[in-house]
Design an enzyme around this catalytic site. Sequence first.
Site, PDB file in Angstrom:
ATOM      1  N   GLU A 109       0.021  -0.372  -1.032  1.00 60.55           N
ATOM      2  CA  GLU A 109       0.645   0.141  -0.887  1.00 60.55           C
ATOM      3  C   GLU A 109       0.705   1.624  -1.979  1.00 60.55           C
ATOM      4  O   GLU A 109       0.859   3.329  -1.889  1.00 60.55           O
ATOM      5  CB  GLU A 109       1.991   0.247   0.010  1.00 60.55           C
ATOM      6  CG  GLU A 109       2.210  -0.400   1.639  1.00 60.55           C
ATOM      7  CD  GLU A 109       3.199  -0.033   1.837  1.00 60.55           C
ATOM      8  OE1 GLU A 109       3.609   0.267   2.989  1.00 60.55           O
ATOM      9  OE2 GLU A 109       4.169  -1.326   1.836  1.00 60.55           O
ATOM     10  N   HIS A 144     -16.028   2.648  11.678  1.00 57.29           N
ATOM     11  CA  HIS A 144     -15.861   3.347  12.665  1.00 57.29           C
ATOM     12  C   HIS A 144     -14.358   2.463  12.905  1.00 57.29           C
ATOM     13  O   HIS A 144     -13.259   2.701  14.088  1.00 57.29           O
ATOM     14  CB  HIS A 144     -16.146   3.425  14.538  1.00 57.29           C
ATOM     15  CG  HIS A 144     -17.533   3.931  14.208  1.00 57.29           C
ATOM     16  ND1 HIS A 144     -17.324   5.600  14.224  1.00 57.29           N
ATOM     17  CD2 HIS A 144     -19.242   3.093  13.872  1.00 57.29           C
ATOM     18  CE1 HIS A 144     -19.032   5.858  13.908  1.00 57.29           C
ATOM     19  NE2 HIS A 144     -19.820   4.186  14.065  1.00 57.29           N
ATOM     20  N   LYS A 157      10.523  -9.633   7.455  1.00 60.77           N
ATOM     21  CA  LYS A 157       9.438  -8.450   6.876  1.00 60.77           C
ATOM     22  C   LYS A 157       9.607  -9.305   6.119  1.00 60.77           C
ATOM     23  O   LYS A 157       9.727  -9.528   5.151  1.00 60.77           O
ATOM     24  CB  LYS A 157       9.791  -7.346   6.922  1.00 60.77           C
ATOM     25  CG  LYS A 157      10.280  -6.104   7.623  1.00 60.77           C
ATOM     26  CD  LYS A 157       8.953  -5.471   8.379  1.00 60.77           C
ATOM     27  CE  LYS A 157       8.330  -5.080   8.001  1.00 60.77           C
ATOM     28  NZ  LYS A 157       7.932  -3.275   8.065  1.00 60.77           N
ATOM     29  N   SER A 167      12.613  -6.425   3.560  1.00 52.01           N
ATOM     30  CA  SER A 167      13.527  -5.487   3.986  1.00 52.01           C
ATOM     31  C   SER A 167      14.769  -5.770   3.855  1.00 52.01           C
ATOM     32  O   SER A 167      14.984  -7.226   3.885  1.00 52.01           O
ATOM     33  CB  SER A 167      12.800  -5.010   5.534  1.00 52.01           C
ATOM     34  OG  SER A 167      13.604  -4.611   6.284  1.00 52.01           O
TER      35      SER A 167
END
Length: 463
Positions: free
Chosen positions: A292, A158, A285, A279
Amino acid sequence: MASQTLWGGRFKEPLAEIALKFSSSIEFDKLLYEEDIAGSIAHVEMLSSCKILTASEGRRIRSALRAIQKEIETGKFKLTFEYEDVHSAIEQRLTQKIGALGGKLHTARSRNDQIALDERLFLRTAIRETSKLVINLQRVLLYKAEKNFGVLMPGYTHTQRAQAIMLSHHLLAYISMLERDFERLQDCSRRLNKSPLGAAAFAGTPFPINRALVAKKLGFDGIVENSIDAVSDRDFILEFISACSLMMMHLSRCAEELVLWTTKEFSFAQISDSYTTGSSIMPQKKNPDMAELVRGKTGRVYGALMNLLTTMKGLPLAYNRDMQEDKQPMFDVVKTARESLYILAHVLVHTTFDKYHLEEELRTDFLTATDMADYLVTKGIPFREAHTITGEIVQYCVTHKMYFGNLDLGTLREFSPKFEPDIFDFILPQTSVERKQSAGSTSPQEVKKQIVHWTRVLSKRRV
Ligand code: ARG
């Protein structure tokens, strides 16, 4: 200038330019030129050996086809949209080169069996290459599992922390998943390895051809028996795409874990700079774009599956032009699956796990609560009751901002007189993992067995 079509006789007018543009598939099916020429060469050899063409006719056509292949490869002959498809382009070029004899190539053949053949040849190679990349990814995972042997981490259900596990165990789970993907690909390859050539348009041909001979020349295990089936179905492409969809689902889950594990919140792992991006606005970043994108590209593959299933579902037998739409999803899946397998392997090689942080996370949580309950069971308390007692202890710790490591025996005995000093050793993540005995479990000896198994399997695997 539109080239001549392959069906001149029946028509008074040429195909309108916009109709040709709309219906031409050459922009994408040109990728099949090698398979198309290999298929034509085998077909011509068979026609000669069956005396449908003379030996010298066969030789002239074959050498012209080889020359055309060179012309395509050197850019001398361009496969552009003035041709309807790769088959027409090559045949027309053949006739330009050797005159009317070129027209004999298509004896006892139709583009319907020709395209089905090209696609089977193409996918056969693509599956071999995809399979090699699956093996490569499995080997990378195995290497990581070996390298990190002994590192413990929180395991989840979970998306909530559940029990301590070995990191290697988790990585090995992906090897098992990929193994089934590998098997599905082999299975698909075995089933598609039948030649449709000789079905002609769909009903067969009156010429005394030898379908088995041409199948053998092209390395097929036999022929697609029913000539209508041979030109009508694209289930072999769909099987490949479904196998890739399942595989991408696995890759996507692995990618998702990399995304999660490299967040500040988890801090379980780090991907090296060369496989992450920054970024344009936020200087701090470091983004896991490769992972992704693997996750994102999974959607493309599922889309291709729905695309082709939908294209095929309403088609009456036999060939329908709708089926020309099968190629883009097929090519796209081949490319996407390959690239995803390849990049994910690289990302994993360049991922390091933070052993000390993982240890710290285990210490500052309750991942051995099940062990505490099991301990009470060994002292004769029924599991349900032991579960409740342990739950109360967790509750106590949460209220007092403590972990199991901060508890003393006196406090534990307030919850149950069954606790003895050996409880402290019992609830260490290390001993928790070591006590797991069941086959395939997270104990070092079971994980070691899996490592030994996969080392043996993957070291000798060839496709
Ligand atoms: N470009 C066609 C396709 O990919 C080849 C077969 C064409 N057959 C035909 N009867 N028009 O489907």
